[in-house]
Motif scaffolding. Structure first.
Motif, PDB file in Angstrom:
ATOM      1  N   ASP A 168       0.824  -1.216   0.000  1.00 45.72           N
ATOM      2  CA  ASP A 168       0.000   0.000   0.000  1.00 45.72           C
ATOM      3  C   ASP A 168       0.855   1.261   0.000  1.00 45.72           C
ATOM      4  OD1 ASP A 168      -2.277  -1.523   0.135  1.00 45.72           O
ATOM      5  OD2 ASP A 168      -2.186  -1.623   2.333  1.00 45.72           O
ATOM      6  N   ASP A 169       2.135   1.075   0.211  1.00 50.48           N
ATOM      7  CA  ASP A 169       3.022   2.225   0.346  1.00 50.48           C
ATOM      8  C   ASP A 169       4.191   2.016  -0.612  1.00 50.48           C
ATOM      9  OD1 ASP A 169       4.219   4.502   1.303  1.00 50.48           O
ATOM     10  OD2 ASP A 169       5.090   3.519   3.062  1.00 50.48           O
ATOM     11  N   LEU A 170       4.013   2.492  -1.842  1.00 51.75           N
ATOM     12  CA  LEU A 170       5.032   2.232  -2.854  1.00 51.75           C
ATOM     13  C   LEU A 170       5.880   3.480  -3.099  1.00 51.75           C
ATOM     14  CD1 LEU A 170       2.881   0.290  -5.471  1.00 51.75           C
ATOM     15  CD2 LEU A 170       4.323  -0.666  -3.673  1.00 51.75           C
ATOM     16  N   ARG A 171       7.116   3.252  -3.498  1.00 49.57           N
ATOM     17  CA  ARG A 171       7.978   4.376  -3.845  1.00 49.57           C
ATOM     18  C   ARG A 171       7.889   4.605  -5.359  1.00 49.57           C
ATOM     19  NH1 ARG A 171      12.573   2.683  -6.522  1.00 49.57           N
ATOM     20  NH2 ARG A 171      13.001   0.469  -6.356  1.00 49.57           N
ATOM     21  N   SER A 172       8.470   5.701  -5.823  1.00 54.01           N
ATOM     22  CA  SER A 172       8.463   5.988  -7.258  1.00 54.01           C
ATOM     23  C   SER A 172       9.445   5.077  -7.974  1.00 54.01           C
ATOM     24  CB  SER A 172       8.896   7.421  -7.506  1.00 54.01           C
ATOM     25  OG  SER A 172       8.179   8.288  -6.689  1.00 54.01           O
ATOM     26  N   PRO A 173       9.060   4.519  -9.122  1.00 59.88           N
ATOM     27  CA  PRO A 173      10.015   3.737  -9.892  1.00 59.88           C
ATOM     28  C   PRO A 173      11.082   4.641 -10.517  1.00 59.88           C
ATOM     29  CG  PRO A 173       7.858   3.757 -10.965  1.00 59.88           C
ATOM     30  CD  PRO A 173       7.727   4.556  -9.717  1.00 59.88           C
ATOM     31  N   ILE A 174      12.244   4.064 -10.755  1.00 56.69           N
ATOM     32  CA  ILE A 174      13.328   4.812 -11.386  1.00 56.69           C
ATOM     33  C   ILE A 174      13.439   4.343 -12.824  1.00 56.69           C
ATOM     34  CG2 ILE A 174      15.789   5.340 -11.301  1.00 56.69           C
ATOM     35  CD1 ILE A 174      15.668   4.658  -8.310  1.00 56.69           C
ATOM     36  N   CYS A 175      13.491   5.310 -13.727  1.00 56.07           N
ATOM     37  CA  CYS A 175      13.435   4.999 -15.146  1.00 56.07           C
ATOM     38  C   CYS A 175      14.657   5.574 -15.870  1.00 56.07           C
ATOM     39  CB  CYS A 175      12.150   5.613 -15.695  1.00 56.07           C
ATOM     40  SG  CYS A 175      11.986   5.516 -17.460  1.00 56.07           S
ATOM     41  N   VAL A 176      15.239   4.813 -16.792  1.00 59.30           N
ATOM     42  CA  VAL A 176      16.306   5.361 -17.634  1.00 59.30           C
ATOM     43  C   VAL A 176      15.870   5.312 -19.093  1.00 59.30           C
ATOM     44  CG1 VAL A 176      18.223   4.730 -16.110  1.00 59.30           C
ATOM     45  CG2 VAL A 176      17.531   3.168 -17.932  1.00 59.30           C
ATOM     46  N   ILE A 177      16.465   6.215 -19.888  1.00 59.94           N
ATOM     47  CA  ILE A 177      16.177   6.265 -21.311  1.00 59.94           C
ATOM     48  C   ILE A 177      17.442   5.845 -22.041  1.00 59.94           C
ATOM     49  CG2 ILE A 177      15.510   7.756 -23.240  1.00 59.94           C
ATOM     50  CD1 ILE A 177      14.010   9.507 -21.282  1.00 59.94           C
ATOM     51  N   LEU A 178      17.357   4.867 -22.919  1.00 60.63           N
ATOM     52  CA  LEU A 178      18.558   4.482 -23.642  1.00 60.63           C
ATOM     53  C   LEU A 178      18.250   4.149 -25.093  1.00 60.63           C
ATOM     54  CD1 LEU A 178      19.804   1.043 -22.203  1.00 60.63           C
ATOM     55  CD2 LEU A 178      17.539   1.934 -21.917  1.00 60.63           C
TER      56      LEU A 178
ATOM     57  N   ARG B 163      26.316  -4.883  -8.537  1.00 60.64           N
ATOM     58  CA  ARG B 163      25.296  -5.923  -8.512  1.00 60.64           C
ATOM     59  C   ARG B 163      24.184  -5.638  -7.523  1.00 60.64           C
ATOM     60  NH1 ARG B 163      28.280 -10.780  -7.144  1.00 60.64           N
ATOM     61  NH2 ARG B 163      30.079  -9.418  -7.388  1.00 60.64           N
ATOM     62  N   GLY B 164      24.547  -5.036  -6.424  1.00 64.08           N
ATOM     63  CA  GLY B 164      23.539  -4.827  -5.393  1.00 64.08           C
ATOM     64  C   GLY B 164      22.585  -3.704  -5.715  1.00 64.08           C
ATOM     65  N   SER B 165      22.930  -2.898  -6.668  1.00 63.04           N
ATOM     66  CA  SER B 165      22.121  -1.702  -6.860  1.00 63.04           C
ATOM     67  C   SER B 165      20.902  -1.987  -7.711  1.00 63.04           C
ATOM     68  CB  SER B 165      22.944  -0.605  -7.508  1.00 63.04           C
ATOM     69  OG  SER B 165      22.889  -0.740  -8.902  1.00 63.04           O
ATOM     70  N   SER B 166      19.852  -1.220  -7.451  1.00 62.10           N
ATOM     71  CA  SER B 166      18.680  -1.353  -8.306  1.00 62.10           C
ATOM     72  C   SER B 166      18.405   0.032  -8.827  1.00 62.10           C
ATOM     73  CB  SER B 166      17.502  -1.869  -7.502  1.00 62.10           C
ATOM     74  OG  SER B 166      17.314  -1.058  -6.363  1.00 62.10           O
ATOM     75  N   LEU B 167      19.361   0.547  -9.538  1.00 63.02           N
ATOM     76  CA  LEU B 167      19.284   1.921 -10.001  1.00 63.02           C
ATOM     77  C   LEU B 167      18.126   2.119 -10.940  1.00 63.02           C
ATOM     78  CD1 LEU B 167      20.660   4.677  -9.959  1.00 63.02           C
ATOM     79  CD2 LEU B 167      21.578   4.066 -12.164  1.00 63.02           C
ATOM     80  N   CYS B 168      17.827   1.069 -11.696  1.00 61.22           N
ATOM     81  CA  CYS B 168      16.830   1.256 -12.720  1.00 61.22           C
ATOM     82  C   CYS B 168      15.759   0.193 -12.608  1.00 61.22           C
ATOM     83  CB  CYS B 168      17.541   1.176 -14.063  1.00 61.22           C
ATOM     84  SG  CYS B 168      16.450   0.935 -15.405  1.00 61.22           S
ATOM     85  N   ASN B 169      14.504   0.617 -12.494  1.00 59.62           N
ATOM     86  CA  ASN B 169      13.403  -0.331 -12.403  1.00 59.62           C
ATOM     87  C   ASN B 169      12.790  -0.605 -13.757  1.00 59.62           C
ATOM     88  OD1 ASN B 169      12.919   1.571  -9.641  1.00 59.62           O
ATOM     89  ND2 ASN B 169      13.143  -0.627  -9.383  1.00 59.62           N
ATOM     90  N   ILE B 170      12.812   0.427 -14.604  1.00 62.12           N
ATOM     91  CA  ILE B 170      12.160   0.284 -15.908  1.00 62.12           C
ATOM     92  C   ILE B 170      12.891   1.194 -16.896  1.00 62.12           C
ATOM     93  CG2 ILE B 170      10.397   2.075 -15.466  1.00 62.12           C
ATOM     94  CD1 ILE B 170       8.384   0.017 -16.804  1.00 62.12           C
ATOM     95  N   ALA B 171      12.915   0.807 -18.168  1.00 62.44           N
ATOM     96  CA  ALA B 171      13.663   1.589 -19.147  1.00 62.44           C
ATOM     97  C   ALA B 171      12.802   1.912 -20.360  1.00 62.44           C
ATOM     98  CB  ALA B 171      14.902   0.816 -19.583  1.00 62.44           C
ATOM     99  N   VAL B 172      13.162   3.015 -21.021  1.00 59.71           N
ATOM    100  CA  VAL B 172      12.568   3.335 -22.320  1.00 59.71           C
ATOM    101  C   VAL B 172      13.686   3.201 -23.351  1.00 59.71           C
ATOM    102  CG1 VAL B 172      11.450   5.090 -23.732  1.00 59.71           C
ATOM    103  CG2 VAL B 172      10.969   4.999 -21.275  1.00 59.71           C
ATOM    104  N   LEU B 173      13.541   2.264 -24.263  1.00 60.86           N
ATOM    105  CA  LEU B 173      14.512   2.095 -25.336  1.00 60.86           C
ATOM    106  C   LEU B 173      13.998   2.885 -26.538  1.00 60.86           C
ATOM    107  CD1 LEU B 173      16.987   0.647 -26.615  1.00 60.86           C
ATOM    108  CD2 LEU B 173      15.461  -1.249 -27.165  1.00 60.86           C
ATOM    109  N   VAL B 174      14.780   3.871 -26.977  1.00 59.33           N
ATOM    110  CA  VAL B 174      14.302   4.723 -28.064  1.00 59.33           C
ATOM    111  C   VAL B 174      14.835   4.216 -29.407  1.00 59.33           C
ATOM    112  CG1 VAL B 174      14.105   7.094 -28.914  1.00 59.33           C
ATOM    113  CG2 VAL B 174      14.308   6.678 -26.463  1.00 59.33           C
TER     114      VAL B 174
END
Ligand code: GDP
Length: 364
Positions: free
Chosen positions: A12-22, A102-113
């Protein structure tokens, strides 16, 4: 401790996803990011969109505004549950591939252009490989649709609305190019289809036709990023009591010394926290002296370049001030040493990433 942290999470308490563009050079990554940042709101009011260190935060209110027209035409209404979206500011895949701790979860979702006029290009394929290796969910922006011959511009329209209004021969060229792109993706071992025809998001990659010049399809990107994140990724978006944090850049700033630009992916980081990051001469253990973010846009006249925070909560980009950071390595994971933690153990964990990071440092 990790188990306890996992058990304490809530859907019920979610954080914002992190997105990268590549994607390949010149496909429009920078332009697309600019277009997403623009707001319809007049008079310089940014609709709550804030520039952070190395990232831009889009609160749900701004996304709601930008996707209003799109959602009016949806048969199935979707309730937005996330606080917003954090998009990493440096497009390109360097920001992504250099950050391979390896431990990092810098990116949750990506936009491939992908440039709809060019199809898949060498760096598209490299990006695809990276996304596959890291198991990062992604959508494809099939950009520059305004370059299709005779395209009529409907600024910032949801793409299906705009397509409906195009001439027959334009739609034919559009369909031909989409077909070609789908074929090229299948040669890379991926099923893909136009996002609004996608019935199975775990089997098919979604193609979103866009124009970074006219804004057509931009509401569609935002909508899909939010929808996919909250419907398929709640597990990784639940708040953790322990932190997940990555060093984006190591920068010398006048008056502050060597600072770290970090992305806090999860948890809470506080002034005074004891932290460990990777250094070229071994692990660096230090204490957080200050946590800074830029001034919000409308307060630019306020004295001082940064706002100071006692604590910061994920997900966001922050400038971290501390001593002994001269040898810190970009891409490193940052960990906090709690009162009950074994400092040696945490140092070992952080340094595990070093091999991969050093390879990147040498390549530069
Ligand atoms: P990047 O290298 O992927 O960041 O690409 P840029 O954003 O710098 O764009 C490369 C070039 O393509 C620039 O000249 C842009 O103006 C142009 N461009 C980007 N997106 C579009 C688009 O949607 N339509 C058209 N016609 N041109 C675009």
């Amino acid at each position: 401790r990790h188990k306890e942290a996992l058990a304490a999470r809530s859907a019920d308490d979610l954080r914002s996803p992190i997105c990268v563009i590549l994607g390949h050079v010149d496909t429009g990554k920078t332009k697309l990011l600019d277009k997403i940042r623009q707001t319809n709101v007049q008079g310089g009011e940014a609709g709550g969109i804030t520039q952070q260190i190395g990232a831009t935060f889009f609160p749900m209110s701004a996304i709601n505004e930008k996707t209003k027209k799109l959602r009016e035409n949806l048969t199935k209404q979707v309730e937005y549950k996330l606080p917003g979206l954090l998009i990493i500011d440096t497009p390109g895949h360097e920001s992504f591939s250099n950050l391979r701790s390896r431990g990092s979860s810098l990116c949750n979702i990506a936009v491939l252009v992908v440039d709809i006029m060019h199809g898949l290009e060498p760096q598209t394929i490299e990006s695809l490989q990276l996304l596959k290796d890291r198991k990062t969910p992604f959508v494809v922006a099939l950009n520059k649709i305004d370059r299709l011959f005779d395209w009529q511009v409907y600024p910032n329209y949801p793409v299906q609305e705009s397509l409906k209004l195009q001439k027959k021969h334009v739609i034919k060229e559009f369909n031909d190019r989409v077909e070609k792109t789908m074929l090229a993706f299948s040669e890379q071992g991926l099923n893909s289809c136009l996002y609004y025809n996608n019935k199975n998001f775990s089997k098919y990659v979604s193609l979103i036709p866009t124009s970074a010049h006219t804004g057509e399809g931009v509401p569609d990107i935002l909508h899909l990023l939010v929808e996919l994140s909250q419907s398929r990724m709640t597990d990784s978006l639940m708040y953790l009591s322990e932190i997940e944090c990555t060093v984006l850049e190591v920068k010398v700033i006048e008056g502050l010394g060597t600072t770290l630009d970090i992305i806090l992916s999860n948890g809470i980081l506080k002034e005074g926290d004891k932290i460990v990051v990777c250094g070229t001469n071994g692990p660096i253990s230090t204490v957080v002296r200050a946590l800074l973010t830029p001034q919000p846009m409308r307060e630019l006249r306020v004295k001082g370049e940064y706002v100071k925070h006692k604590e910061v909560k994920a997900a966001l980009g922050v400038k971290l001030v501390a001593s002994d950071l001269e040898n810190a390595i970009a891409g490193s994971r940052l960990m906090v040493i709690g009162p009950d933690d074994d400092e040696e153990e945490i140092m070992d964990a952080v340094m595990e990433d070093l091999t991969g990071l050093m390879e990147n440092v040498e390549k530069k």
